[in-house]
Design a protein around this motif. Structure first.
Motif, short mmCIF file in Angstrom:
data_model
loop_
_atom_site.label_atom_id
_atom_site.label_comp_id
_atom_site.label_asym_id
_atom_site.label_seq_id
_atom_site.Cartn_x
_atom_site.Cartn_y
_atom_site.Cartn_z
N GLU B 113 8.84 8.17 -8.67
CA GLU B 113 10.03 7.65 -7.98
C GLU B 113 9.63 6.55 -7.01
OE1 GLU B 113 11.78 11.07 -6.22
OE2 GLU B 113 12.65 11.79 -8.10
N GLU B 114 8.60 6.78 -6.32
CA GLU B 114 8.14 5.73 -5.38
C GLU B 114 7.77 4.47 -6.14
OE1 GLU B 114 4.90 7.43 -3.16
OE2 GLU B 114 6.17 8.97 -2.26
N LEU B 115 7.18 4.67 -7.27
CA LEU B 115 6.80 3.53 -8.09
C LEU B 115 8.03 2.75 -8.53
CD1 LEU B 115 4.22 2.28 -9.19
CD2 LEU B 115 4.50 3.64 -11.25
N ASP B 116 9.05 3.46 -8.95
CA ASP B 116 10.30 2.80 -9.36
C ASP B 116 10.90 2.03 -8.21
OD1 ASP B 116 11.28 5.57 -11.53
OD2 ASP B 116 10.05 3.77 -11.91
N ILE B 117 10.92 2.64 -7.06
CA ILE B 117 11.47 1.98 -5.89
C ILE B 117 10.73 0.68 -5.62
CG2 ILE B 117 11.72 2.17 -3.37
CD1 ILE B 117 12.25 5.21 -3.85
N LEU B 118 9.45 0.80 -5.70
CA LEU B 118 8.64 -0.40 -5.45
C LEU B 118 8.93 -1.48 -6.49
CD1 LEU B 118 5.20 1.17 -4.50
CD2 LEU B 118 6.65 -0.24 -3.04
N GLU B 123 11.43 -6.73 -7.76
CA GLU B 123 12.34 -7.58 -8.54
C GLU B 123 13.33 -8.27 -7.62
OE1 GLU B 123 12.20 -4.94 -12.69
OE2 GLU B 123 14.02 -4.99 -11.42
N ASN B 124 13.91 -7.50 -6.72
CA ASN B 124 14.87 -8.09 -5.76
C ASN B 124 14.22 -9.19 -4.95
OD1 ASN B 124 17.00 -6.51 -6.50
ND2 ASN B 124 16.76 -5.03 -4.82
N ALA B 125 13.08 -8.96 -4.58
CA ALA B 125 12.38 -9.96 -3.75
C ALA B 125 12.14 -11.22 -4.54
CB ALA B 125 11.06 -9.36 -3.26
N ALA B 126 11.79 -11.06 -5.80
CA ALA B 126 11.52 -12.24 -6.61
C ALA B 126 12.79 -13.06 -6.81
CB ALA B 126 10.94 -11.80 -7.96
N ALA B 127 13.92 -12.37 -7.10
CA ALA B 127 15.18 -13.08 -7.30
C ALA B 127 15.61 -13.78 -6.03
CB ALA B 127 16.25 -12.07 -7.75
N ALA B 238 4.41 -9.97 -3.68
CA ALA B 238 2.99 -9.68 -3.90
C ALA B 238 2.60 -8.34 -3.29
CB ALA B 238 2.14 -10.80 -3.29
N ILE B 239 3.17 -8.11 -2.10
CA ILE B 239 2.88 -6.83 -1.44
C ILE B 239 3.40 -5.68 -2.30
CG2 ILE B 239 3.46 -5.39 0.57
CD1 ILE B 239 3.44 -8.04 2.21
N SER B 240 4.53 -5.87 -2.81
CA SER B 240 5.10 -4.82 -3.66
C SER B 240 4.25 -4.60 -4.89
CB SER B 240 6.51 -5.21 -4.09
OG SER B 240 7.34 -5.30 -2.96
N GLU B 241 3.66 -5.69 -5.40
CA GLU B 241 2.78 -5.57 -6.55
C GLU B 241 1.60 -4.70 -6.23
OE1 GLU B 241 4.90 -7.55 -9.45
OE2 GLU B 241 2.90 -6.70 -9.71
N ILE B 242 1.03 -5.00 -5.08
CA ILE B 242 -0.15 -4.24 -4.67
C ILE B 242 0.21 -2.77 -4.47
CG2 ILE B 242 -1.83 -3.93 -2.82
CD1 ILE B 242 -1.67 -7.02 -2.44
N GLN B 243 1.31 -2.54 -3.83
CA GLN B 243 1.72 -1.15 -3.59
C GLN B 243 2.00 -0.43 -4.88
OE1 GLN B 243 5.01 -1.85 -0.89
NE2 GLN B 243 3.72 -1.49 0.92
N MET B 244 2.53 -1.13 -5.79
CA MET B 244 2.80 -0.51 -7.10
C MET B 244 1.48 -0.15 -7.77
SD MET B 244 6.09 -2.26 -8.90
CE MET B 244 5.32 -3.82 -9.15
N ALA B 245 0.50 -1.08 -7.66
CA ALA B 245 -0.78 -0.79 -8.28
C ALA B 245 -1.42 0.46 -7.68
CB ALA B 245 -1.72 -1.98 -8.12
#
Lengths: 283, 453
Positions: B113-118, B123-127, B238-245
């Protein structure tokens, strides 16, 4: 006979020198019961060159028996040397009785060729100090194999000339009539010597022996020259070995060493007086 | 007559006193000899000999782990069962602990779930960033156009002002040149002043137009430059990417752990040194269990005193003793300062060594020196103010015959152990009788008797 009353002035005049003469004895006696510290306090100016004058007390402030105990219980060397002194003394006195006494009798009662020369040599030898004859004595004793033995001191002492000289005077004083009477009764020369000469001349003999005893007790040069082994040393060589740190002990040892001579003197005092008188009488 | 009797008595007393004196002297002669023999010390002597000085260092220690490793597991999982205990020997793959699989599955779900949130956040951030970029570009373009229009207007105004200024100037100078002779005429003069004022006014207007033109040029240039400046990137994606990883890695670890049944096993053969898990608690973020790795060997550690380090060096031969068993052929691996001034010796052991971690053993290190020619027992040494000396019994001639007397000889010690001491050459001869033991206090100059060997 009533004794003459003593003159007080004479007594006083004689008393003071007597006190001075006895003072060393008192010094020894009282010092024997003092410890080293107290002695150092009194005669430090003399011993160690400190300032002030030497003083002395008749009675110790801090009397102690430590010197006496140390001497009698912890000094076997003292006794070794004491008995060496006694052996030497006894040997010399015995030798004088065996050789000196007959020599004196012969010189006193008999006429023989060369008697004056012999007597003259006795006188000369009596006056010679030990240092003059020391070397010749040493060589002879060494040749005899007596070097470093008690006989090296006893043997020369046996033939000292002063005791026969003293006995000679007494033997000369024996009346000839007494001897003639003995000869008439059939006594031989030996008997005359033994039964008349020795008893009648006993004063001289004893005085000579007493004087020789005192001489033997204070003999220093002969033991020092002829005795190398310390085990043979007499008491006269022990006391100089005691150092100043044991002053009390030295005084006590000196006093004890003095006792035999004191008794010998007390025993032979009269004979000594007679001997001195006899030697003063001119022939 | 009385005098004679008195004298005879004095003679008798003196003689008796002399005899008594001799008797007393004989008694005290014997007594002093007895006392001297009682007070004379009896000593044991030895002659110096050749010997090597051996130093033996003994110490007690224990076998410890050589390499320790940590067994890790995911953090924050409920511990169900703990099987491992400190000191326990474990083999490779042996179960150390079990984790609650239910809690593990719950954690996996939460991670997903945390991963989905991230992911959605990214995505929102990118748009949002794209939109912002577009709007910025449009605004700049419009600004450039406005600046260029303003520049054109300013240029036109300047051109017109310049033309007017030129006309006014021409009119003044031509009137002036036409009426040079009438310069004194008041009407001419007034006309000249009027033309001059007009010329000045046109000049001023021209200058103003020029200034406006310059400003418009600068504005246009800036607008053109702003077009080329790129917009600052928004790092939220980018931060979200890292957190997702990170979440993906955590999720992977949890899934693997779940696949393994929630078990914690030993990766190597070893001995458990510490357990940081507790039933009912969550797993920590640090090691769950620490193991001493036996496969890489063990080490033996002991403490020695500082003064013993002089005889211990790295590479020195070591013998270990345990229950009568002797382990030879070992060497000192390391010597390091320890606590309280002591030093720690480390001896490395192979895995095949017949010792286990935790075993106690005693260590022995022997070091033998070179050959010394003047060696005496240590009991012969005396110390004063830090200097050593010995007593030598020498025969001396005394009044009581040949006796042994002690002489003090100061010596230098080259090396010593607890039994023997090597003296510097030349201090004592090899025939010297050195006192090694005495039955009472002695000092230099004391007379002694030698004990029978």
């Amino acid at each position: 006979m009533r004794k003459k009353k003593s003159d007080p002035i004479c007594i006083l005049v004689l008393f003071l020198p007597a006190v001075l003469a006895v003072a060393p004895l008192v010094f020894l006696a009282t010092g024997s019961f003092m410890d080293t510290q107290e002695i150092r306090d009194y005669i430090g100016p003399v011993l160690s060159g400190s300032e002030g004058f030497a003083v002395w007390r008749l009675f110790p402030v801090w009397p102690t028996l430590v010197n006496v105990v140390e001497l009698f219980l912890d000094s076997p060397e003292f006794f070794q040397m004491f008995w060496n002194s006694m052996k030497i003394t006894a040997g010399i006195l015995a030798g004088q009785l065996v050789f000196g006494m007959p020599a004196a009798w012969g010189l006193a009662r008999y006429e023989f060729p060369g008697k004056k020369a012999v007597w003259f040599s006795y006188i000369v030898l009596m006056m010679m100090p030990f240092q003059v004859t020391m070397l010749s004595e040493y060589l002879v004793l060494d040749k005899l194999g007596l070097s470093d033995t008690l006989l090296a001191v006893i043997l020369p002492g046996m033939f000292l000339t002063f005791p026969p000289f003293l006995m000679y005077r007494f033997f000369c004083g024996i009346p000839s009539s007494l001897i003639e009477a003995a000869r008439v009764d059939g006594a031989g020369e030996l008997m005359v010597f033994i039964r008349i000469g020795i008893p009648v001349g006993s004063s001289g003999i004893i005085s000579a022996l007493v004087l020789q005893f005192l001489e033997c007790q204070s003999m220093v040069e002969q033991p020092l020259t002829f005795l190398k082994t310390k085990r043979l040393w007499p008491l006269s060589l022990y006391l100089p070995e005691v150092d100043l740190s044991r002053s009390g002990f030295a005084l006590c040892a000196s006093f004890v060493a003095l006792i035999p001579a004191l008794f010998a003197f007390l025993y032979g005092q009269d004979y000594l007086e007679q001997g001195i008188v006899a030697s003063a009488i001119k022939e | 007559m009385a005098d004679k009797t008195e004298k005879k008595t004095l003679h008798a007393y003196a003689f008796r006193a002399l005899v008594l004196f001799f008797v007393i002297m004989m008694i005290f002669t014997a007594t002093s000899r007895v006392t001297a023999s009682l007070t004379t010390a009896r000593v044991t002597v030895e002659q110096p000999g050749e010997r090597r000085i051996e130093h033996v260092v003994n110490a007690e220690g224990s076998v410890e782990k050589n390499r320790e490793l940590a067994v890790l597991t995911e953090e924050g999982i409920l511990v169900k069962t703990v099987y491992a205990a400190p000191g326990q020997k474990v083999s490779e793959g042996e179960l150390l602990a079990e984790l609650d699989t239910g809690h593990l599955a719950e954690l996996i779900r939460e991670k997903k779930e945390e991963l989905d949130i991230l992911r959605l956040t990214a995505e929102n951030a990118a748009a949002a960033e794209e939109q912002s970029r577009r709007e910025n570009r449009t605004a700049k373009q419009r600004a450039l156009e406005d600046a260029q229009n303003a520049l054109a207007d300013a240029q036109a105004l300047y051109d017109a002002a310049a033309a007017e200024q030129s006309s006014a100037s021409d009119a003044y100078y031509s009137y002036q040149s036409a009426h040079t002779a009438d310069s004194g005429n008041g009407e001419v003069w007034s006309q000249l002043l009027a033309l001059q004022d007009a010329m000045k006014a046109k000049q001023t207007a021209c200058d103003d137009a020029l200034r406006r033109l310059r400003d418009a040029q600068i504005a246009a240039a800036r607008a053109e430059a702003d077009i080329n400046v790129s917009q600052t990137n928004d790092q939220t994606a980018a931060i979200s990417e890292i957190q997702m990883a990170q979440k993906e890695r955590e999720l992977l670890g949890l899934e693997e752990l779940l696949k393994a049944g929630g078990t914690v096993v030993s990766p190597v053969e070893g001995v458990v040194t510490e357990v940081f898990l507790a039933v009912g608690q969550l797993t920590p973020g640090t090691a769950a269990v620490t193991l001493a790795d036996i496969s890489s060997g063990m080490c033996y550690r002991a403490h020695i005193k500082k003064e013993d380090t002089a005889y211990v060096s790295v590479g020195a031969e070591v013998t270990l003793h345990k229950n009568g068993q002797k382990l030879e052929g070992l060497t000192v691996g390391a010597v390091e300062p320890g606590e309280d001034g002591s030093f720690d010796i480390t001896v490395y052991l192979d895995a095949e060594a017949p010792l286990s971690i935790g075993d106690a053993a005693s260590l022995e290190i022997r070091q033998t020196s070179g050959l010394y020619r003047t060696v005496v027992p240590v009991s012969a040494l005396h110390v004063e103010n830090g200097s050593y000396y010995v007593y030598v019994a020498e025969e001396e001639e005394t009044v009581l015959g040949m006796q042994y007397q002690l002489r003090r000889v100061d010596v230098q010690i080259e090396e010593k152990n607890h039994l023997y001491a090597a003296l510097s050459e030349g201090t004592v001869s090899s025939e010297a009788r050195i006192v090694t033991d005495t039955d009472r206090y002695v000092e230099a100059g004391s007379r002694v008797r030698l004990r029978e060997p």
